[in-house]
Design an enzyme around this catalytic site. Structure first.
Site: not given
Ligand SMILES: Cc1ncc(COP(=O)(O)O)c(C=O)c1O
Lengths: 393, 260
Positions: B47, B58
């Protein structure tokens, strides 16, 4: 109702809820329930009572004679600076803390730029006995020190945001991350008409008391609820949304938003979103956004922490796109001069955010019987350091 | 040729190791080499993250890698060119993952077509609303035979899990906890209960468990419940410290799969 939000949360091409799945259940719960909650008569009773007895509403609509004389029109100031805590922000935090209680949440988080929303959130948390964490860009903590200490005195924890330009955008990122990590017991009180649906609409509804009062007060003053102009500064756009709200469908009322041009719209240090922005997605909604051709968000700049944001609320993006509202760019210098002018002519030191709205006067040609309402969104106590540093008074 | 992601999950439904890394990190030129080293080291799926200035889902590690990548000049067009380059040698399925705004500016349809043409097999766009995908992009992605994986989290209702599963192809991305990326430590009992619940649902897709998978123990635990797991922040932390990417990536993947 062509300017109202749709059921899906859109204002024309703008709005919606662009959030990762981790935030979806919270935002969806809010979306499903906010209208029911705020529509209940018990909610309205408590909300209105607090606005009256705690915030001090209605705030006056003050005919500013010397300013009127100078700009040759009847200029009224909507005195949101007289709200408890010193700005309009508290109208929204009172509403949202009651929503949070209805949702059974026990902890509150918020982001803040100028610190006014942070103070207003810390205040209602103290009032309701809820835990409060406020994220604030490190740079803003430095330029709005008194507000940092006010939040701490009120019992809130102030957490510095250390990424990006360490201002409002970065504080918002951190608040969203906190919410992702604490989804069940926490409500996020967003401080402007930004964020995923239903926030822009919910915040606009809580701030709409401003234009509701203006209408009633103008009937008393001039026998007519509609002014010729309503002028407000736009960071995310909550005070402007509140001041415009009940006039939006009255096309004879000219709506003007004042954006921060910073050091000039072409200087590379600016926050004038309608000039420099393109449609994009940030903080959960599609709106006008200052960004590079690659879609990276551009760090904004303004002398005023509350306007130092790379986007505007989706409602304002729509008002801009449809031409229903005009947006004007005001530089740091123009705003500071307007702030000093109001201090000298009317005895009111405004917040520097608010001074951007006042600076619009000098750019307008009014007819002498024009009725102009300026939303005086906040007072300048928090900005004394900036006034002193600027020095030209 | 069949979509490599679909082929992978036909052949393998246990212990799938997917590695996430940010394009352009540690430097601009490493994107291609890291993919090659990952294939050589025995990863099953790659990915690649499209860097964004404001990665709200994040934690600090991936945030920092995004900033380094952007400061180094990484862009979506460069990444698409690098995927083409990777495809000359690497046969592993490639998924491109990113926040929506850079994709919108590139043009979502254009991105879908060019990602496929470059050799990508799937996309993950965590802030793309399900409904918007279904009304605007699902048929194009089907036509291009490009997979779309949506996220589910511990707070996602069962009803919605099935909706998300129905819209997803390739695999479903099961976020392990209510958290941003980069959690450390072992799984808590409530996480295991959630994994257990997921494994008993009747989803059409396999699911990979991601967020907080950082060592052999968490990887193998996650694999007990799902088809495999996704490792991101721990891999990026390793890249940050590495002086020899090839050797360290090999070591990292071996340790994840086998322990020490
Ligand atoms: C006094 C004042 N006015 C205006 C603003 C800008 O916010 P908004 O555009 O949401 O009214 C702020 C924000 O901090 C503020 O403190």
């Amino acid at each position: 109702m062509k300017y109202a939000v749709t059921d899906e949360g859109y204002y024309g091409n703008f709005g919606g809820a662009y959030i990762p799945e981790m935030l979806y259940p919270n935002v969806e719960e809010l979306r499903e329930r906010y209208l029911d909650i705020i529509g209940q008569s018990s909610f309205q009773e408590e909300f209105n009572k607090l606005l009256k007895d705690f915030v001090g509403r209605p705030t006056p609509l003050f005919l500013a004679n010397r300013l009127s004389e100078k700009y040759k029109a009847s200029i009224y100031l909507k005195r949101e600076d007289l709200c408890h805590t010193g700005a309009h922000k508290v109208n929204n935090t009172i509403g949202q803390i009651l929503v949070a209680k209805a949702l059974g949440k026990s902890k509150i988080i918020a982001e803040t730029g100028a610190g006014q929303h942070g103070v207003a959130t810390a205040t209602v948390c103290a009032l309701m006995g809820m835990d409060c964490i406020v994220y604030m860009g490190k740079h803003d903590m430095e330029r709005q020190k008194p507000n940092v200490e006010r939040m701490r005195i009120l019992g809130a924890k102030v957490v510095p945001a250390l990424s990006g330009s360490m201002t409002l955008k970065d504080a918002t990122n951190e608040a969203m991350r906190h919410w992702i990590n604490n989804p069940t017991d926490t409500h996020y009180i967003i401080g402007s008409v930004v964020g995923p649906h239903p926030y822009p609409d919910m915040v606009a509804r809580f701030q709409s008391v401003i234009s509701q009062e203006i209408k009633a007060q103008l009937i008393q003053e001039i026998g007519n609820p509609y002014p010729d102009y309503v002028i407000a500064c736009v960071g995310g756009g909550s005070n402007a949304a509140g001041a415009f709200y009940h006039f939006i469908n009255e096309e004879q009322v000219t709506l003007i938003g004042a954006e921060a041009a910073g050091k000039g719209v072409d200087s590379g240090e600016s926050a004038a979103t309608t000039v420099l922005g393109k449609p994009g997605v940030l903080h959960g909604s599609k709106t006008l956004l200052m960004q590079t051709a690659d879609g990276q968000v551009i760090e904004p700049y303004s002398i005023s922490a509350g306007l130092d944001y790379p986007g505007i609320g989706p409602m304002h993006a729509h008002l801009f796109e449809t031409g229903r509202a005009q947006f004007m760019s005001i530089t740091d210098e123009e705003a500071m001069l307007a702030g000093i002018e109001l201090s000298r002519l009317e005895g009111i030191i405004p917040a520097i955010e608010t001074a951007h709205a006042l600076a619009v006067l000098d750019k307008m040609e009014f007819d002498k019987d024009d009725v102009v309402v300026i939303n005086l969104s906040g007072r300048g106590d928090k900005d004394l350091d900036t006034y002193i540093k600027w020095g030209k008074y | 040729m069949e979509n490599r992601l679909k082929t992978l999950f036909k052949k393998k439904s246990k212990n799938v190791l997917s590695i996430f890394y940010t394009a352009g990190f540690p430097t601009h030129k490493d994107t291609v080499a890291i993919a090659q080293y990952l294939e050589a080291a025995g990863a099953d799926l790659i990915e690649i993250g499209i860097p964004f200035s404001d990665p709200v889902a994040d934690g600090p590690t991936i945030q920092a890698s995004n900033k380094v990548a952007l400061d180094g000049g990484m862009t979506l067009p460069i990444l698409l060119a690098q995927v083409k380059e990777i495809r000359k040698q690497v046969k592993l399925p490639i998924v491109l993952m990113g926040y929506l705004n850079p994709v919108i500016q590139y043009g979502v349809e254009r991105f879908i077509k060019e990602a496929k043409a470059a050799g990508a097999d799937g996309l993950i766009l965590p802030d793309l609303p399900l409904v918007e995908f279904q009304t605007h992009y699902q048929s194009l992605m089907q036509a291009e035979d490009l997979c779309m994986s949506f996220l589910i989290s511990p707070t996602t209702s069962e009803e919605r899990i099935y909706k998300i599963d129905a819209a997803s192809t390739g695999f479903v991305y099961a976020v392990s906890a209510s958290s941003t990326t980069g959690a450390k430590g072992d799984f808590q009992p409530e996480q295991l209960a959630y994994f257990e619940k997921l494994s008993k649902l009747n989803m059409q897709n396999q699911h990979l468990i991601g967020f907080g998978i950082h060592d052999h123990q968490t990887f193998s635990k996650a694999c007990e419940y799902g088809a495999g797991a996704i490792v991101g922040s721990a891999f990026i932390s390793m890249l940050e410290k590495s002086n020899d990417l090839e050797k360290d990536i090999h070591l990292f993947v071996t340790r994840l799969k086998k322990g020490n």
